[in-house]
Design a protein around this motif. Structure first.
Motif, PDB file in Angstrom:
ATOM      1  N   LEU A 224       0.868  -1.306  -0.081  1.00 52.00           N
ATOM      2  CA  LEU A 224       0.093  -0.127   0.151  1.00 52.00           C
ATOM      3  C   LEU A 224       0.926   1.320   0.018  1.00 52.00           C
ATOM      4  CD1 LEU A 224      -2.906  -1.032   2.555  1.00 52.00           C
ATOM      5  CD2 LEU A 224      -2.921  -0.828  -0.112  1.00 52.00           C
ATOM      6  N   LYS A 225       2.091   1.212   0.678  1.00 52.13           N
ATOM      7  CA  LYS A 225       2.897   2.250   0.672  1.00 52.13           C
ATOM      8  C   LYS A 225       2.286   3.618   1.331  1.00 52.13           C
ATOM      9  CE  LYS A 225       5.615   0.829  -3.397  1.00 52.13           C
ATOM     10  NZ  LYS A 225       6.176   1.264  -4.610  1.00 52.13           N
ATOM     11  N   LYS A 226       1.890   4.416   0.655  1.00 50.03           N
ATOM     12  CA  LYS A 226       0.894   5.752   1.277  1.00 50.03           C
ATOM     13  C   LYS A 226      -0.285   5.930   0.691  1.00 50.03           C
ATOM     14  CE  LYS A 226       2.328  10.196   3.076  1.00 50.03           C
ATOM     15  NZ  LYS A 226       2.989  11.564   3.073  1.00 50.03           N
ATOM     16  N   PRO A 227      -1.320   5.191   1.190  1.00 45.57           N
ATOM     17  CA  PRO A 227      -2.422   5.025   0.616  1.00 45.57           C
ATOM     18  C   PRO A 227      -3.532   6.206   0.945  1.00 45.57           C
ATOM     19  CG  PRO A 227      -2.431   3.665   2.394  1.00 45.57           C
ATOM     20  CD  PRO A 227      -1.020   3.951   2.326  1.00 45.57           C
ATOM     21  N   ARG A 228      -4.387   6.344   0.287  1.00 47.78           N
ATOM     22  CA  ARG A 228      -5.486   7.344   0.580  1.00 47.78           C
ATOM     23  C   ARG A 228      -6.539   6.779   1.538  1.00 47.78           C
ATOM     24  NH1 ARG A 228      -7.778   9.331  -4.862  1.00 47.78           N
ATOM     25  NH2 ARG A 228      -7.661   7.082  -4.889  1.00 47.78           N
ATOM     26  N   ILE A 229      -7.096   7.303   2.422  1.00 46.14           N
ATOM     27  CA  ILE A 229      -8.197   6.795   3.132  1.00 46.14           C
ATOM     28  C   ILE A 229      -9.291   6.256   2.320  1.00 46.14           C
ATOM     29  CG2 ILE A 229      -9.521   8.829   3.832  1.00 46.14           C
ATOM     30  CD1 ILE A 229      -9.850   7.778   6.851  1.00 46.14           C
ATOM     31  N   THR A 230      -9.632   6.606   1.221  1.00 42.85           N
ATOM     32  CA  THR A 230     -10.709   6.179   0.442  1.00 42.85           C
ATOM     33  C   THR A 230     -10.183   4.969  -0.325  1.00 42.85           C
ATOM     34  OG1 THR A 230      -9.811   7.796  -1.436  1.00 42.85           O
ATOM     35  CG2 THR A 230     -11.798   8.500  -0.108  1.00 42.85           C
ATOM     36  N   ASP A 231      -8.791   4.682  -0.298  1.00 37.09           N
ATOM     37  CA  ASP A 231      -8.373   3.397  -0.858  1.00 37.09           C
ATOM     38  C   ASP A 231      -8.902   2.117  -0.379  1.00 37.09           C
ATOM     39  OD1 ASP A 231      -7.113   4.786  -2.777  1.00 37.09           O
ATOM     40  OD2 ASP A 231      -5.126   4.692  -1.946  1.00 37.09           O
ATOM     41  N   PHE A 232      -9.329   2.321   1.037  1.00 33.71           N
ATOM     42  CA  PHE A 232      -9.528   0.967   2.058  1.00 33.71           C
ATOM     43  C   PHE A 232     -10.847   0.542   1.479  1.00 33.71           C
ATOM     44  CE2 PHE A 232      -5.895   2.890   3.961  1.00 33.71           C
ATOM     45  CZ  PHE A 232      -5.247   2.066   4.267  1.00 33.71           C
ATOM     46  N   ARG A 233     -11.800   1.309   0.997  1.00 36.24           N
ATOM     47  CA  ARG A 233     -12.899   0.574   0.535  1.00 36.24           C
ATOM     48  C   ARG A 233     -12.476  -0.418  -0.491  1.00 36.24           C
ATOM     49  NH1 ARG A 233     -15.932   0.455  -4.209  1.00 36.24           N
ATOM     50  NH2 ARG A 233     -17.988   0.103  -3.955  1.00 36.24           N
ATOM     51  N   ASP A 234     -11.639  -0.354  -1.517  1.00 42.18           N
ATOM     52  CA  ASP A 234     -11.420  -1.487  -2.581  1.00 42.18           C
ATOM     53  C   ASP A 234     -10.590  -2.668  -1.877  1.00 42.18           C
ATOM     54  OD1 ASP A 234     -12.839  -0.221  -4.366  1.00 42.18           O
ATOM     55  OD2 ASP A 234     -11.195   0.855  -5.492  1.00 42.18           O
ATOM     56  N   VAL A 235      -9.744  -2.227  -0.878  1.00 44.71           N
ATOM     57  CA  VAL A 235      -8.675  -2.999  -0.309  1.00 44.71           C
ATOM     58  C   VAL A 235      -9.499  -3.999   0.526  1.00 44.71           C
ATOM     59  CG1 VAL A 235      -7.262  -3.419   1.648  1.00 44.71           C
ATOM     60  CG2 VAL A 235      -6.970  -1.608  -0.008  1.00 44.71           C
ATOM     61  N   ILE A 236     -10.501  -3.565   1.260  1.00 46.92           N
ATOM     62  CA  ILE A 236     -11.646  -4.458   2.124  1.00 46.92           C
ATOM     63  C   ILE A 236     -12.435  -5.376   1.228  1.00 46.92           C
ATOM     64  CG2 ILE A 236     -13.478  -4.191   3.501  1.00 46.92           C
ATOM     65  CD1 ILE A 236     -12.125  -1.689   4.893  1.00 46.92           C
ATOM     66  N   LEU A 237     -12.988  -4.592   0.083  1.00 48.34           N
ATOM     67  CA  LEU A 237     -13.974  -5.511  -0.822  1.00 48.34           C
ATOM     68  C   LEU A 237     -13.076  -6.575  -1.498  1.00 48.34           C
ATOM     69  CD1 LEU A 237     -16.212  -2.777  -2.225  1.00 48.34           C
ATOM     70  CD2 LEU A 237     -16.864  -4.312  -0.428  1.00 48.34           C
ATOM     71  N   ALA A 238     -11.838  -6.402  -1.795  1.00 51.47           N
ATOM     72  CA  ALA A 238     -10.892  -7.369  -2.371  1.00 51.47           C
ATOM     73  C   ALA A 238     -10.591  -8.541  -1.280  1.00 51.47           C
ATOM     74  CB  ALA A 238      -9.438  -6.710  -2.898  1.00 51.47           C
ATOM     75  N   LEU A 239     -10.385  -8.132  -0.317  1.00 50.89           N
ATOM     76  CA  LEU A 239     -10.144  -9.186   0.759  1.00 50.89           C
ATOM     77  C   LEU A 239     -11.403 -10.068   1.000  1.00 50.89           C
ATOM     78  CD1 LEU A 239      -8.654  -7.556   4.065  1.00 50.89           C
ATOM     79  CD2 LEU A 239      -7.878  -9.207   2.453  1.00 50.89           C
ATOM     80  N   LYS A 240     -12.581  -9.422   1.002  1.00 50.76           N
ATOM     81  CA  LYS A 240     -14.183 -10.129   0.782  1.00 50.76           C
ATOM     82  C   LYS A 240     -14.217 -11.294  -0.253  1.00 50.76           C
ATOM     83  CE  LYS A 240     -19.160  -9.241   0.769  1.00 50.76           C
ATOM     84  NZ  LYS A 240     -19.061  -9.981  -0.461  1.00 50.76           N
ATOM     85  N   GLU A 241     -13.671 -10.641  -1.485  1.00 49.49           N
ATOM     86  CA  GLU A 241     -13.938 -11.484  -2.686  1.00 49.49           C
ATOM     87  C   GLU A 241     -12.813 -12.556  -2.725  1.00 49.49           C
ATOM     88  OE1 GLU A 241     -15.982 -11.250  -5.079  1.00 49.49           O
ATOM     89  OE2 GLU A 241     -17.081  -9.974  -3.863  1.00 49.49           O
ATOM     90  N   ALA A 242     -11.722 -12.344  -2.123  1.00 51.68           N
ATOM     91  CA  ALA A 242     -10.631 -13.485  -1.990  1.00 51.68           C
ATOM     92  C   ALA A 242     -11.117 -14.557  -1.064  1.00 51.68           C
ATOM     93  CB  ALA A 242      -9.353 -12.849  -1.414  1.00 51.68           C
ATOM     94  N   ASP A 243     -12.110 -14.109  -0.055  1.00 52.18           N
ATOM     95  CA  ASP A 243     -12.562 -15.111   1.090  1.00 52.18           C
ATOM     96  C   ASP A 243     -13.506 -16.047   0.312  1.00 52.18           C
ATOM     97  OD1 ASP A 243     -11.385 -14.828   3.209  1.00 52.18           O
ATOM     98  OD2 ASP A 243     -12.485 -13.495   4.289  1.00 52.18           O
ATOM     99  N   ILE A 244     -14.443 -15.354  -0.768  1.00 54.28           N
ATOM    100  CA  ILE A 244     -15.575 -16.069  -1.451  1.00 54.28           C
ATOM    101  C   ILE A 244     -14.606 -17.179  -2.397  1.00 54.28           C
ATOM    102  CG2 ILE A 244     -17.088 -15.728  -2.972  1.00 54.28           C
ATOM    103  CD1 ILE A 244     -17.793 -13.172  -1.886  1.00 54.28           C
ATOM    104  N   CYS A 245     -13.529 -16.665  -3.047  1.00 48.67           N
ATOM    105  CA  CYS A 245     -12.857 -17.650  -4.026  1.00 48.67           C
ATOM    106  C   CYS A 245     -12.254 -18.752  -3.146  1.00 48.67           C
ATOM    107  CB  CYS A 245     -12.074 -16.713  -4.772  1.00 48.67           C
ATOM    108  SG  CYS A 245     -12.780 -15.491  -5.930  1.00 48.67           S
TER     109      CYS A 245
END
Length: 245
Positions: A224-245
């Motif tokens: 992530l290096k220096k992410p924006r706070i708005t970036d975490f929406r996609d980070v969290i949803l990607a984690l969710k999708e990884a769980d489903i897969c």
């Protein structure tokens, strides 16, 4: 289960100074909040949960009315989860009565001339913050024991106490150590833990004010290096999708 430990005003330099290894996790750093002209609590957490910069919309409400903002769950990424629990998050479901009382005491403290009265106000202010922290801590730890796919606990104690006591190293260390212990307990329940602050805090004499960056960490290797706070929406949803897969 994905868990977010949302800590208002968690300061990167204090995490380093006190060596809070559980807050730092495997990867950690500073967030970039330079896109916000006024990086205020309601602005930043609103932007986090919606995944969009909500500064203009929030600030247009005015200093008082903005604290009444409540985003509908369908306007947030929380709606992507089947059984989420969100605890005390500004702009969603936070305890406004406690917040209003805290702001009132803070205002009275800086208006008061008598040192004796200032001490009484500070003591009441600190007690209110610590009492509320204990309630949220218990609710958060209890939520980790239940069948949720997403848990977010918002902790305001570092911000509230820091505004009047940032120069009190003993008190601030106590707070950071407690938050570090909470992170350790959360890490025992999930391998998908994010620690995130809206902004940090810098010393203004014995007091504290918001710094121009936040803190983030993840329990997994991330780039992530220096992410924006708005970036975490996609980070969290990607984690969710990884769980489903």
């Amino acid at each position: 289960m994905i868990v977010v430990l949302a800590i208002d005003a968690l300061e990167y330099e204090k995490v380093e100074e006190y060596n809070c290894i559980h807050l730092k996790q495997r990867c950690y750093g500073k967030t970039d909040i330079s896109e916000f002209s006024q990086p205020r609590t309601m602005v930043l957490w609103s932007s986090f949960m919606t995944g969009e910069n909500k500064e203009e919309e929030v600030l247009s409400k005015g200093d008082k009315e903005m604290w009444n903002i409540k985003w509908d769950i369908e306007e947030t990424f929380f709606s992507s989860f089947s059984n989420p629990v969100i605890l005390d998050l500004p702009g969603f479901n936070y305890d406004k009565e406690v917040h209003d009382r805290s702001r009132e005491l803070l205002k009275r403290f800086f208006e008061e001339k008598s040192q004796g009265e200032k001490k009484k106000i500070r003591d009441e202010y600190n007690k209110l913050a610590f009492d509320h922290h204990r309630i949220i801590k218990e609710e958060f730890l209890n939520a980790l024991e239940r069948e949720h796919d997403f848990v977010l606990g918002y902790f305001s104690v570092a911000d509230v106490i820091g505004h009047l006591n940032f120069g009190n190293n003993t008190m601030m260390k106590l707070i950071y150590r407690d938050l570090d212990e909470i992170a350790a307990k959360a890490a025992d329940k999930t391998d998908k833990l994010i620690v995130l602050s809206d902004h940090g805090m810098e010393a203004i004499g014995e007091f504290g004010d918001h710094s121009n960056y936040g803190f983030w960490s993840t329990s997994w290797e991330s780039n992530l290096k220096k992410p924006r706070i708005t970036d975490f929406r996609d980070v969290i949803l990607a984690l969710k999708e990884a769980d489903i897969c």
